[in-house]
Every structure is written in C-alpha cells, then in structure tokens.
Write a protein that holds these residues in place. Structure first.
Motif, PDB file in Angstrom:
ATOM      1  N   ALA B 142       0.846  -1.200   0.000  1.00  0.00           N
ATOM      2  CA  ALA B 142       0.000   0.000   0.000  1.00  0.00           C
ATOM      3  C   ALA B 142       0.884   1.254   0.000  1.00  0.00           C
ATOM      4  O   ALA B 142       0.613   2.213  -0.724  1.00  0.00           O
ATOM      5  CB  ALA B 142      -0.927  -0.001   1.210  1.00  0.00           C
ATOM      6  N   TRP B 143       1.950   1.235   0.777  1.00  0.00           N
ATOM      7  CA  TRP B 143       2.840   2.396   0.824  1.00  0.00           C
ATOM      8  C   TRP B 143       3.518   2.615  -0.532  1.00  0.00           C
ATOM      9  O   TRP B 143       3.574   3.736  -1.036  1.00  0.00           O
ATOM     10  CB  TRP B 143       3.889   2.267   1.938  1.00  0.00           C
ATOM     11  CG  TRP B 143       4.966   3.301   1.801  1.00  0.00           C
ATOM     12  CD1 TRP B 143       6.269   3.092   1.491  1.00  0.00           C
ATOM     13  CD2 TRP B 143       4.816   4.734   1.893  1.00  0.00           C
ATOM     14  NE1 TRP B 143       6.951   4.282   1.401  1.00  0.00           N
ATOM     15  CE2 TRP B 143       6.083   5.315   1.637  1.00  0.00           C
ATOM     16  CE3 TRP B 143       3.734   5.583   2.158  1.00  0.00           C
ATOM     17  CZ2 TRP B 143       6.293   6.695   1.638  1.00  0.00           C
ATOM     18  CZ3 TRP B 143       3.951   6.959   2.160  1.00  0.00           C
ATOM     19  CH2 TRP B 143       5.213   7.497   1.909  1.00  0.00           C
ATOM     20  N   ASN B 229      -2.188   5.286  13.464  1.00  0.00           N
ATOM     21  CA  ASN B 229      -1.234   6.177  14.132  1.00  0.00           C
ATOM     22  C   ASN B 229      -1.930   7.460  14.544  1.00  0.00           C
ATOM     23  O   ASN B 229      -2.744   8.007  13.813  1.00  0.00           O
ATOM     24  CB  ASN B 229      -0.042   6.483  13.211  1.00  0.00           C
ATOM     25  CG  ASN B 229      -0.465   7.174  11.926  1.00  0.00           C
ATOM     26  OD1 ASN B 229      -1.303   6.682  11.184  1.00  0.00           O
ATOM     27  ND2 ASN B 229       0.111   8.340  11.675  1.00  0.00           N
ATOM     28  N   GLN B 230      -1.578   7.942  15.723  1.00  0.00           N
ATOM     29  CA  GLN B 230      -2.176   9.169  16.223  1.00  0.00           C
ATOM     30  C   GLN B 230      -1.336  10.374  15.804  1.00  0.00           C
ATOM     31  O   GLN B 230      -1.872  11.437  15.528  1.00  0.00           O
ATOM     32  CB  GLN B 230      -2.237   9.089  17.749  1.00  0.00           C
ATOM     33  CG  GLN B 230      -3.062  10.163  18.386  1.00  0.00           C
ATOM     34  CD  GLN B 230      -4.169   9.568  19.224  1.00  0.00           C
ATOM     35  OE1 GLN B 230      -4.033   8.500  19.802  1.00  0.00           O
ATOM     36  NE2 GLN B 230      -5.289  10.238  19.287  1.00  0.00           N
ATOM     37  N   ILE B 231      -0.035  10.193  15.773  1.00  0.00           N
ATOM     38  CA  ILE B 231       0.833  11.321  15.437  1.00  0.00           C
ATOM     39  C   ILE B 231       1.291  11.225  13.975  1.00  0.00           C
ATOM     40  O   ILE B 231       1.308  10.136  13.379  1.00  0.00           O
ATOM     41  CB  ILE B 231       2.064  11.390  16.367  1.00  0.00           C
ATOM     42  CG1 ILE B 231       2.981  10.189  16.143  1.00  0.00           C
ATOM     43  CG2 ILE B 231       1.648  11.439  17.823  1.00  0.00           C
ATOM     44  CD1 ILE B 231       4.312  10.327  16.839  1.00  0.00           C
ATOM     45  N   THR B 232       1.630  12.381  13.406  1.00  0.00           N
ATOM     46  CA  THR B 232       2.064  12.402  12.006  1.00  0.00           C
ATOM     47  C   THR B 232       3.367  13.181  11.837  1.00  0.00           C
ATOM     48  O   THR B 232       3.918  13.259  10.745  1.00  0.00           O
ATOM     49  CB  THR B 232       0.990  13.080  11.121  1.00  0.00           C
ATOM     50  OG1 THR B 232       0.696  14.375  11.661  1.00  0.00           O
ATOM     51  CG2 THR B 232      -0.283  12.268  11.064  1.00  0.00           C
ATOM     52  N   GLU B 237       7.474   8.297   7.420  1.00  0.00           N
ATOM     53  CA  GLU B 237       6.364   7.452   6.974  1.00  0.00           C
ATOM     54  C   GLU B 237       6.649   5.989   7.318  1.00  0.00           C
ATOM     55  O   GLU B 237       5.781   5.286   7.824  1.00  0.00           O
ATOM     56  CB  GLU B 237       6.143   7.596   5.465  1.00  0.00           C
ATOM     57  CG  GLU B 237       5.567   8.935   5.029  1.00  0.00           C
ATOM     58  CD  GLU B 237       6.610  10.041   4.922  1.00  0.00           C
ATOM     59  OE1 GLU B 237       7.801   9.796   5.212  1.00  0.00           O
ATOM     60  OE2 GLU B 237       6.233  11.169   4.547  1.00  0.00           O
ATOM     61  N   GLN B 238       7.889   5.547   7.028  1.00  0.00           N
ATOM     62  CA  GLN B 238       8.232   4.153   7.290  1.00  0.00           C
ATOM     63  C   GLN B 238       8.151   3.825   8.779  1.00  0.00           C
ATOM     64  O   GLN B 238       7.688   2.752   9.157  1.00  0.00           O
ATOM     65  CB  GLN B 238       9.651   3.824   6.779  1.00  0.00           C
ATOM     66  CG  GLN B 238       9.768   3.712   5.273  1.00  0.00           C
ATOM     67  CD  GLN B 238       9.831   5.078   4.588  1.00  0.00           C
ATOM     68  OE1 GLN B 238       9.865   6.131   5.224  1.00  0.00           O
ATOM     69  NE2 GLN B 238       9.830   5.070   3.247  1.00  0.00           N
ATOM     70  N   GLU B 239       8.589   4.764   9.615  1.00  0.00           N
ATOM     71  CA  GLU B 239       8.529   4.525  11.057  1.00  0.00           C
ATOM     72  C   GLU B 239       7.083   4.451  11.547  1.00  0.00           C
ATOM     73  O   GLU B 239       6.750   3.625  12.405  1.00  0.00           O
ATOM     74  CB  GLU B 239       9.272   5.644  11.808  1.00  0.00           C
ATOM     75  CG  GLU B 239      10.783   5.558  11.669  1.00  0.00           C
ATOM     76  CD  GLU B 239      11.504   6.804  12.182  1.00  0.00           C
ATOM     77  OE1 GLU B 239      12.519   6.649  12.866  1.00  0.00           O
ATOM     78  OE2 GLU B 239      11.050   7.942  11.893  1.00  0.00           O
ATOM     79  N   LEU B 240       6.236   5.316  10.981  1.00  0.00           N
ATOM     80  CA  LEU B 240       4.836   5.313  11.401  1.00  0.00           C
ATOM     81  C   LEU B 240       4.130   4.040  10.939  1.00  0.00           C
ATOM     82  O   LEU B 240       3.314   3.474  11.659  1.00  0.00           O
ATOM     83  CB  LEU B 240       4.124   6.566  10.867  1.00  0.00           C
ATOM     84  CG  LEU B 240       4.562   7.864  11.563  1.00  0.00           C
ATOM     85  CD1 LEU B 240       4.117   9.085  10.772  1.00  0.00           C
ATOM     86  CD2 LEU B 240       4.022   7.915  12.992  1.00  0.00           C
ATOM     87  N   ILE B 241       4.473   3.591   9.724  1.00  0.00           N
ATOM     88  CA  ILE B 241       3.900   2.341   9.219  1.00  0.00           C
ATOM     89  C   ILE B 241       4.336   1.184  10.122  1.00  0.00           C
ATOM     90  O   ILE B 241       3.534   0.333  10.514  1.00  0.00           O
ATOM     91  CB  ILE B 241       4.334   2.082   7.758  1.00  0.00           C
ATOM     92  CG1 ILE B 241       3.653   3.101   6.826  1.00  0.00           C
ATOM     93  CG2 ILE B 241       4.014   0.653   7.331  1.00  0.00           C
ATOM     94  CD1 ILE B 241       4.238   3.152   5.427  1.00  0.00           C
ATOM     95  N   LYS B 242       5.607   1.197  10.491  1.00  0.00           N
ATOM     96  CA  LYS B 242       6.151   0.124  11.326  1.00  0.00           C
ATOM     97  C   LYS B 242       5.466   0.109  12.696  1.00  0.00           C
ATOM     98  O   LYS B 242       5.166  -0.958  13.233  1.00  0.00           O
ATOM     99  CB  LYS B 242       7.660   0.327  11.487  1.00  0.00           C
ATOM    100  CG  LYS B 242       8.360  -0.847  12.145  1.00  0.00           C
ATOM    101  CD  LYS B 242       9.876  -0.712  12.058  1.00  0.00           C
ATOM    102  CE  LYS B 242      10.598  -1.887  12.688  1.00  0.00           C
ATOM    103  NZ  LYS B 242      10.198  -2.207  14.061  1.00  0.00           N
ATOM    104  N   LYS B 243       5.224   1.296  13.233  1.00  0.00           N
ATOM    105  CA  LYS B 243       4.556   1.401  14.535  1.00  0.00           C
ATOM    106  C   LYS B 243       3.221   0.656  14.532  1.00  0.00           C
ATOM    107  O   LYS B 243       2.899  -0.076  15.453  1.00  0.00           O
ATOM    108  CB  LYS B 243       4.294   2.884  14.819  1.00  0.00           C
ATOM    109  CG  LYS B 243       4.627   3.354  16.204  1.00  0.00           C
ATOM    110  CD  LYS B 243       4.565   4.878  16.233  1.00  0.00           C
ATOM    111  CE  LYS B 243       3.856   5.392  17.459  1.00  0.00           C
ATOM    112  NZ  LYS B 243       4.534   5.198  18.721  1.00  0.00           N
ATOM    113  N   VAL B 244       2.450   0.863  13.463  1.00  0.00           N
ATOM    114  CA  VAL B 244       1.149   0.193  13.356  1.00  0.00           C
ATOM    115  C   VAL B 244       1.366  -1.290  13.036  1.00  0.00           C
ATOM    116  O   VAL B 244       0.774  -2.172  13.663  1.00  0.00           O
ATOM    117  CB  VAL B 244       0.262   0.861  12.282  1.00  0.00           C
ATOM    118  CG1 VAL B 244      -1.026   0.072  12.081  1.00  0.00           C
ATOM    119  CG2 VAL B 244      -0.055   2.299  12.676  1.00  0.00           C
ATOM    120  N   ALA B 245       2.265  -1.553  12.075  1.00  0.00           N
ATOM    121  CA  ALA B 245       2.490  -2.940  11.636  1.00  0.00           C
ATOM    122  C   ALA B 245       2.996  -3.815  12.786  1.00  0.00           C
ATOM    123  O   ALA B 245       2.640  -4.982  12.874  1.00  0.00           O
ATOM    124  CB  ALA B 245       3.483  -2.970  10.475  1.00  0.00           C
TER     125      ALA B 245
END
Ligand SMILES: [Zn+2]
Ligand SMILES: [Zn+2]
Lengths: 181, 363
Positions: B142-143, B229-232, B237-245
């Motif tokens: 998706a990314w 993710n709550q924060i942006t 982007e990769q770190e935020l995706i990883k946080k959820v993943a």
C-alpha cells in the motif's frame, strides 16, 4: 462552568488519560456523549479534527484573559483567518498560518505529536517555491479588494506581481523527461 | 471512463476479498496521505471559485497520472457534487469516500480504480486525500503504491510544504507526513471475553488510536476495530507504518488466544452462539442493520473456527457491506424506507446464506 466544546453548562467532568497523564474535560451532556461514544464516526480520520478542536480550546486554559484576547485578535496576513476562528473550528485557513501563528501553534503541536520537526518524505519539486506560491493567496485577495474599491492602479500592479509568480511556477526539471504525459 | 454504480454494487472491493495475510482477523490495511496546493487557501477559507480551480487542477493531474507508465491502475473520475444522495451514501458504505466529502458542498470529486484499491478525494478536509486499501495485512505494498501516485500527482503542482513542519495540512493533527496508517481488525473474541478495553488502553499509551467502526447511526459495527497512528510529525512514513504494523501481530495473537480460550472453556456456549446467529440470519423475515452486523460478526468467527462449514469468508465479508442501507437500495434498484429495507435485508440474507430453497451463491 461552561462546556469546553460549546457554550452550554458543563455537567460532566471527565478525566481522560492521555499518554497515562490525567486530563480534565468539562463538557455538557451532549458533548460528553459525543466524546464517550462518538456518533457515526466511521473512521479515525473523521475523529481527528474533533480532537484538534478540543485541544485548540484547551490552549485557552493556560492563558490569562488579556493574553488570550490578544492572541485571538492575531490575523493571518495571507488568508485573513484570526487565531480565534482557528480555535473555534480547529482548522487552519492557509499554509502560511503555520508561519504566522508558529508560536501559538507550537504547544499544540507538542501536545498532539510530541515533536515539532518533520523528518519524513520531501516532495520532489520542493525547493521550487511553495512559500512564494502561498503568497499568491494574499495577492489575489488584495487584488479583489483593490478592484472592489475601484483602485485600478493598485489592482494592475498586483496583477503583474501575480503573473510573475504564476509564470515562475515551473518546477525544476526532473531527471526523466516527461515523455509519458 | 465513467463509474458504473450498478456494476460496482454487485461486486465487492479488493478489501472485502478476504484474502491476504492474516485475513481471518485482519480485514484491511489502508494508508492515506493529506496534501494541499501551496497557492490556495485551505478548504475552510476557500471560495467557491478556489474550490473549482483546485478541482480542475487536480483533475488534470489525475488524468496525467493515468497516462503515465509508472502508474499501473486506471482511475475513474467521479464528480461527487453531481451525485444523488443515495450514490454518495453508497460510496461511504463502500469506504471509497468519507462522510465529510459526501455531506459537504461545492466542487468536490473522487477518483477510484476498478479494484477499489485507490480512492483519491478532492476538496475533502484537505485539497487532496490519496488513499490505498488492501485486503488483509499488507501495508508495504500500500505504501509503495501511494508513494508512486503521490509523486506523479506532484509532478506539475506545488504542494504546501515547509522544511520544518513538512506537508502543511488544514488540521494540525495531520501536519508533517500527512499520513494515516490504519488496519481494520475483527476482534469478536476479545469483545466476548471483555478484554477489548484493556487492549485499547495499552495502545493509547504507545500513541496509537483505536476506534470501533460505526454503521448506520451510532451503532458499533460487528466487532470491527481500526488501529491507526495518532501522530504524524517527527517520525518518517516508514517509522509510522512500522509502529502500526508491529502492533498488529500482537493483537492477532491476543484475539487467537481469546478464541482458543472460548473453544476450550465454553465450546458449547460458543457453538450455540454461532449457530443461533447463523440460524437467525438464514431464517429472519425482517431484520435491522444493527442486528445483522451483530450476528454476522458471530458467523464470521464461527466460519474461521470451523464451526460453520458451508459459507466462505468473502461471502460473509460482502454481506457486511451489502446489507447496509444504500447498498440494499442500489441492489434492489429502488428506494426503500426503513421497514421495507429490513424486509429486503432479510430476503437478501436468506438468499445468500442458503436459507431459501434457491441455492446460496458464494460470490
Ligand atoms: Zn457542550
Ligand atoms: Zn492564513
């Protein structure tokens, strides 16, 4: 005490945990219900603005009345939004607001994100002229106003300025020629 | 290419396929990016003329992206301001547009591909909201897809951006990356065992938002929860995706444990619950949207646990969406009031779950 989200009487005093820290909310019945069981919010995207609005209102808590009145009167020279309007609706008026309200927004950004600096993707065409482009919003607005008061000399000056920026809009050439467009 | 609503109504989007990794628990993975054009005010301050101009510019960018060799799909452009209310409600149920886009006014549009992976909204809260959705747990592709489309659209426009704060958005909750990474999970066993609140609280501590999915009105929809993710700002982007993943396998594990616990400790109760739900859905003559979602949730878990053998997961997934009000009316080809919808819904369920004499159709 008045509700933090509207002007009704606050009858619910909720302590919400944000990152493990207790956070006091004072809400009327309707707003409390919406807060506890958000109506028809089919996804996270639609909930976030409401949260920002809440946070923006909380900004008011730490300030004295005079300070707040002074903050609220600040107006963005580009789009004309006042800080008060932003606090009321939780949405900004234009990209320049992040610059002209930067001091006021900083605590809010820290509250939401814990950070104040972007580290992610950079647009390919950036460097180009995003900030200059944003000035177009001001120039177009001023031109409209000049026309309205029949100051045609000023209006044509502004029109030239606008054209100049619009013509410089061309982005720096990318590596690949845009043959596939 | 125009969008054919009748064809769309009969099928189901990529995210309902029920395929992809962990798809017994993970329904879909979604990424969206918020972008704005530097030379226009944000939507709250935009005039009707601004909105029309933004729409025109972005429409042209979408057409150009379609023509690019780098873009694999084909986006169909829909002028949302010209759609009747029922079609807008239909697109909301299908998760192709937001309620906000559906209910606002003025120039606005969405571009969708035939597989319903992409949805590009114009003049929503931001000038541009790009979204890519996949079935199951699949954030990486998706990314990749959304990153490519974002670059293509940007080729001839200047996004609002500054070095310090990144992409500038109408709401400060989205500034920075402008990314929202969401995974939708089906967690019925955590609900039954009353552990869901505990899970919520632990996710909030690590800055992830969890929300129930809501259908018609404010009814919680079938034990579906969306983690995002709550924060942006301040993370890539990769770190935020990883946080959820990273958190999703943990949630999957909790849900599996809760299901095993239920099978082990209360097999009969669980089997009874699932069978009753299935029985009602196959035999009801009139049924509300709320009850349908509730019962389908039990059936979905029952199928995944092997307690129901003759229904496929894609069928169940499809029923969640097809039994919602606008879908029912599109499929019936007429407007129906609430009580007629309840009858139509029951008929539709019987037909698709084999309750009627005519054979169930699996897709
Ligand atoms: Zn209130
Ligand atoms: Zn402004």
């Amino acid at each position: 005490m008045k509700c933090q989200k509207c002007d009704k009487q606050a009858t619910f005093h909720i302590t919400d945990l944000v990152d493990g820290e207790p956070n006091e909310l004072h809400l009327c019945e309707d707003c409390a219900q919406a807060f506890l069981a958000p109506p028809s919010s089919s996804d996270a995207d639609e909930m976030m603005p409401a949260m920002a609005g809440l946070l923006a209102q909380q900004l008011a808590v730490g300030e004295t009345a005079e300070e707040l009145a002074r903050l609220d009167k600040q107006v963005c020279p580009v789009c004309g939004i006042s800080f008060r309007e932003f606090r009321k609706q939780g949405r900004l008026g234009c990209p320049y607001d992040y610059t002209c309200f930067s001091e006021e927004l900083e605590p809010l950004l820290l509250n939401i994100h814990d950070e104040t600096r972007h580290v992610g993707k950079v647009p390919k065409g950036f460097g180009a002229n995003a900030e200059q482009q944003t000035q177009l919003i001001r120039l177009r607005r001023e031109m409209k106003e000049a026309v309205a008061r029949e100051d045609y000399e000023q209006a044509s000056k502004l029109r030239d300025e606008i054209r100049e920026i619009e013509e410089s809009r061309q982005l720096p050439p990318t590596e690949q020629p845009p043959t596939d467009l | 290419m125009p969008l054919n609503f009748e064809e769309l109504a009969g099928g189901s989007g990529e995210w309902l396929k029920g395929s992809g990794p962990e798809s017994d628990i993970v329904i879909s993975s979604r990424i969206r990016l918020a972008r704005n054009l530097a030379e226009f005010p944000f939507i709250a301050r935009a005039t009707a003329a601004d909105r029309a101009e933004i729409e025109k510019i972005l429409h042209a960018r979408i057409a150009a992206s379609n023509d690019s060799k780098k873009f694999p799909g084909e986006l169909m452009y829909v002028d949302v301001s010209q759609l009747p209310e029922i079609d807008r409600a239909f697109l909301v149920e299908r998760q192709l547009i937001s309620r906000e886009l559906s209910e606002s006014e003025g120039a606005r549009a969405v571009a969708i591909d035939g597989r319903e992976q992409y949805s590009v909204m114009i003049n929503e809260e931001d000038h541009l909201r790009i979204q890519v959705m996949h079935s199951g747990l699949d954030l990486d592709s998706a990314w990749e897809q959304i990153d490519t489309l974002d670059d293509l659209i940007e080729e001839q426009v200047t996004y609002a951006y500054n070095e310090k704060l990144g992409y500038l958005t109408a709401c400060p909750t989205n500034v920075g990356t402008g990314i929202r990474v969401s995974v939708m999970l089906h967690l019925p066993a955590l609900v039954i065992t009353r552990q869901i609140d505990k899970v919520f609280r632990s996710l909030q501590k690590i800055n992830l938002a969890v929300r129930g999915l809501y259908g018609e009105g404010s009814q919680a929809m079938g034990d579906f929860y969306q983690v995002s993710n709550q924060i942006t700002l301040g993370l890539s982007e990769q770190e935020l995706i990883k946080k959820v993943a990273d958190v999703v396998p943990v949630l999957i594990d909790y849900e599996r444990q809760a299901r095993e616990f239920l099978v082990r400790e209360s097999q009969e109760t669980l089997h009874d619950r699932v069978s009753r739900a299935y029985g009602i859905l196959r035999n009801a003559q009139t049924i509300s949207s709320e009850e349908t979602l509730h019962l389908l949730s039990s059936v979905r878990m029952g199928v995944n646990l092997g307690l129901i053998g003759d229904v496929a997961i894609p069928t169940v997934n499809k029923l969640f969406v097809h039994t919602q009000p606008a879908h029912l009316q599109k499929l019936a080809g007429m407007e129906l009031d609430s009580s007629d919808r309840n009858i139509e819904r029951a008929t539709y369920l019987r037909r698709h779950l084999g309750g009627d004499s005519d054979k169930a159709e699996h897709n």
